[in-house]
Design a protein around this motif. Structure first.
Motif, PDB file in Angstrom:
ATOM      1  N   LYS A   1      15.261  -4.530 -44.732  1.00  0.00           N
ATOM      2  CA  LYS A   1      13.911  -4.608 -45.249  1.00  0.00           C
ATOM      3  C   LYS A   1      13.860  -5.735 -46.282  1.00  0.00           C
ATOM      4  N   VAL A   2      12.893  -6.625 -46.135  1.00  0.00           N
ATOM      5  CA  VAL A   2      12.721  -7.721 -47.089  1.00  0.00           C
ATOM      6  C   VAL A   2      11.683  -7.323 -48.131  1.00  0.00           C
ATOM      7  N   ARG A   3      10.564  -6.882 -47.651  1.00  0.00           N
ATOM      8  CA  ARG A   3       9.492  -6.352 -48.501  1.00  0.00           C
ATOM      9  C   ARG A   3       8.969  -5.085 -47.845  1.00  0.00           C
ATOM     10  N   ARG A   4       8.045  -4.458 -48.494  1.00  0.00           N
ATOM     11  CA  ARG A   4       7.520  -3.198 -47.967  1.00  0.00           C
ATOM     12  C   ARG A   4       7.015  -3.349 -46.533  1.00  0.00           C
ATOM     13  N   GLU A   5       6.345  -4.449 -46.254  1.00  0.00           N
ATOM     14  CA  GLU A   5       5.756  -4.645 -44.938  1.00  0.00           C
ATOM     15  C   GLU A   5       6.513  -5.648 -44.068  1.00  0.00           C
ATOM     16  N   GLN A   6       7.642  -6.128 -44.547  1.00  0.00           N
ATOM     17  CA  GLN A   6       8.371  -7.161 -43.817  1.00  0.00           C
ATOM     18  C   GLN A   6       9.827  -6.739 -43.583  1.00  0.00           C
ATOM     19  N   HIS A   7      10.273  -6.884 -42.336  1.00  0.00           N
ATOM     20  CA  HIS A   7      11.643  -6.536 -41.955  1.00  0.00           C
ATOM     21  C   HIS A   7      12.275  -7.694 -41.201  1.00  0.00           C
ATOM     22  N   VAL A   8      13.609  -7.790 -41.283  1.00  0.00           N
ATOM     23  CA  VAL A   8      14.345  -8.818 -40.562  1.00  0.00           C
ATOM     24  C   VAL A   8      15.288  -8.141 -39.582  1.00  0.00           C
ATOM     25  N   SER A   9      15.263  -8.588 -38.348  1.00  0.00           N
ATOM     26  CA  SER A   9      16.192  -8.133 -37.311  1.00  0.00           C
ATOM     27  C   SER A   9      17.118  -9.300 -37.024  1.00  0.00           C
ATOM     28  N   LYS A  10      18.421  -9.037 -36.992  1.00  0.00           N
ATOM     29  CA  LYS A  10      19.382 -10.102 -36.748  1.00  0.00           C
ATOM     30  C   LYS A  10      20.303  -9.717 -35.597  1.00  0.00           C
ATOM     31  N   VAL A  11      20.392 -10.603 -34.609  1.00  0.00           N
ATOM     32  CA  VAL A  11      21.372 -10.459 -33.541  1.00  0.00           C
ATOM     33  C   VAL A  11      22.645 -11.085 -34.072  1.00  0.00           C
ATOM     34  N   PHE A  12      23.721 -10.290 -34.182  1.00  0.00           N
ATOM     35  CA  PHE A  12      24.955 -10.901 -34.679  1.00  0.00           C
ATOM     36  C   PHE A  12      26.136 -10.725 -33.750  1.00  0.00           C
ATOM     37  N   ASP A  13      25.951 -10.033 -32.643  1.00  0.00           N
ATOM     38  CA  ASP A  13      27.025  -9.949 -31.656  1.00  0.00           C
ATOM     39  C   ASP A  13      26.400  -9.636 -30.308  1.00  0.00           C
ATOM     40  N   ALA A  14      26.312 -10.652 -29.468  1.00  0.00           N
ATOM     41  CA  ALA A  14      25.748 -10.475 -28.133  1.00  0.00           C
ATOM     42  C   ALA A  14      26.421 -11.462 -27.183  1.00  0.00           C
ATOM     43  N   PRO A  15      26.726 -11.018 -25.973  1.00  0.00           N
ATOM     44  CA  PRO A  15      27.429 -11.898 -25.049  1.00  0.00           C
ATOM     45  C   PRO A  15      26.591 -13.070 -24.539  1.00  0.00           C
ATOM     46  N   ASN A  16      25.274 -12.917 -24.534  1.00  0.00           N
ATOM     47  CA  ASN A  16      24.432 -13.954 -23.953  1.00  0.00           C
ATOM     48  C   ASN A  16      23.344 -14.473 -24.885  1.00  0.00           C
ATOM     49  N   LEU A  17      23.402 -14.103 -26.157  1.00  0.00           N
ATOM     50  CA  LEU A  17      22.394 -14.557 -27.109  1.00  0.00           C
ATOM     51  C   LEU A  17      23.055 -15.205 -28.312  1.00  0.00           C
ATOM     52  N   PRO A  18      22.465 -16.259 -28.843  1.00  0.00           N
ATOM     53  CA  PRO A  18      23.020 -16.851 -30.056  1.00  0.00           C
ATOM     54  C   PRO A  18      22.694 -15.966 -31.261  1.00  0.00           C
ATOM     55  N   GLU A  19      23.474 -16.117 -32.317  1.00  0.00           N
ATOM     56  CA  GLU A  19      23.162 -15.390 -33.544  1.00  0.00           C
ATOM     57  C   GLU A  19      21.836 -15.920 -34.065  1.00  0.00           C
ATOM     58  N   ALA A  20      20.892 -15.012 -34.325  1.00  0.00           N
ATOM     59  CA  ALA A  20      19.554 -15.423 -34.756  1.00  0.00           C
ATOM     60  C   ALA A  20      18.871 -14.271 -35.478  1.00  0.00           C
ATOM     61  N   GLU A  21      17.841 -14.630 -36.255  1.00  0.00           N
ATOM     62  CA  GLU A  21      17.053 -13.637 -36.977  1.00  0.00           C
ATOM     63  C   GLU A  21      15.595 -13.732 -36.556  1.00  0.00           C
ATOM     64  N   ALA A  22      14.905 -12.608 -36.666  1.00  0.00           N
ATOM     65  CA  ALA A  22      13.468 -12.564 -36.413  1.00  0.00           C
ATOM     66  C   ALA A  22      12.837 -11.726 -37.515  1.00  0.00           C
ATOM     67  N   ILE A  23      11.708 -12.161 -38.008  1.00  0.00           N
ATOM     68  CA  ILE A  23      10.989 -11.440 -39.057  1.00  0.00           C
ATOM     69  C   ILE A  23       9.824 -10.703 -38.411  1.00  0.00           C
ATOM     70  N   SER A  24       9.669  -9.446 -38.779  1.00  0.00           N
ATOM     71  CA  SER A  24       8.548  -8.673 -38.255  1.00  0.00           C
ATOM     72  C   SER A  24       7.708  -8.165 -39.418  1.00  0.00           C
ATOM     73  N   PHE A  25       6.426  -8.022 -39.179  1.00  0.00           N
ATOM     74  CA  PHE A  25       5.512  -7.542 -40.181  1.00  0.00           C
ATOM     75  C   PHE A  25       4.885  -6.245 -39.721  1.00  0.00           C
ATOM     76  N   LEU A  26       4.802  -5.306 -40.614  1.00  0.00           N
ATOM     77  CA  LEU A  26       4.110  -4.048 -40.333  1.00  0.00           C
ATOM     78  C   LEU A  26       2.641  -4.282 -40.637  1.00  0.00           C
ATOM     79  N   CYS A  27       1.802  -3.850 -39.762  1.00  0.00           N
ATOM     80  CA  CYS A  27       0.377  -3.938 -40.073  1.00  0.00           C
ATOM     81  C   CYS A  27      -0.272  -2.638 -39.663  1.00  0.00           C
TER      82      CYS A  27
END
Length: 164
Positions: A134-160
């Motif tokens: 959780k970054v802020r009350r309405e903001q979260h970060v999802s991070k892929v850190f171990d996947a055979p076919n995906l690069p390590e990356a982050e995505a930010i999501s907002f609750l609305c």
């Protein structure tokens, strides 16, 4: 073969093992499907206690013959069913005992957020490992850190919230 022709133990709590899937995999690697299936020891426990007993018996077999792989699918399924409500502490204790048979010694509670609870065994139980924060009350970060076919990356999501 890098171990592809070695013994495998498969403890299947979910009844998801499909021997018919082994045939095309073996053929793809130029192996005899019958010989591959003969190298798989399969067991289907009915309770967490039965699962523990299977692991103990398997430990004795593994000391006699070298095994290349141990699969427990799913390692915690019976612990979720057999221990409910106020039995949480008892469940955690039994689960920790069972994991001590199969997980690395440092696999318990860790201050390293990248190290999974349960150690390397549970870390490999999933194909893709994600970390959420959780970054802020309405903001979260999802991070892929171990996947055979995906690069390590982050995505930010907002609750609305939508009010009608």
């Amino acid at each position: 073969m890098r171990g592809g022709n070695g013994k495998v133990a498969y403890i299947d709590t979910q009844r998801t093992f499909r021997p018919d899937r082994i045939v095309p995999i073996a053929e793809r690697f130029g192996m005899d499907p019958g010989a591959v299936l003969d190298n798989i020891i399969y067991a289907h426990p009915s309770t967490s206690e039965h699962q523990d007993n299977l692991l103990l018996g398997l430990a004795a077999k593994m000391s006699e013959k070298p095994f290349k792989l141990l699969i427990v699918d799913s390692v915690i399924a019976f612990f979720q069913v057999d221990f409910t409500g106020r039995e949480l502490a008892q469940r955690q204790q039994k689960l920790a005992q069972m994991l001590s048979f199969i997980a690395d010694p440092g696999g318990g509670v860790s201050s390293d957020p990248m190290k999974p609870e349960g150690g390397h065994v549970l870390a490999r139980a999933a194909t893709i490992r994600l970390m959420f924060r959780k970054v802020r009350r309405e903001q979260h970060v999802s991070k892929v850190f171990d996947a055979p076919n995906l690069p390590e990356a982050e995505a930010i999501s907002f609750l609305c919230q939508i009010f009608l």
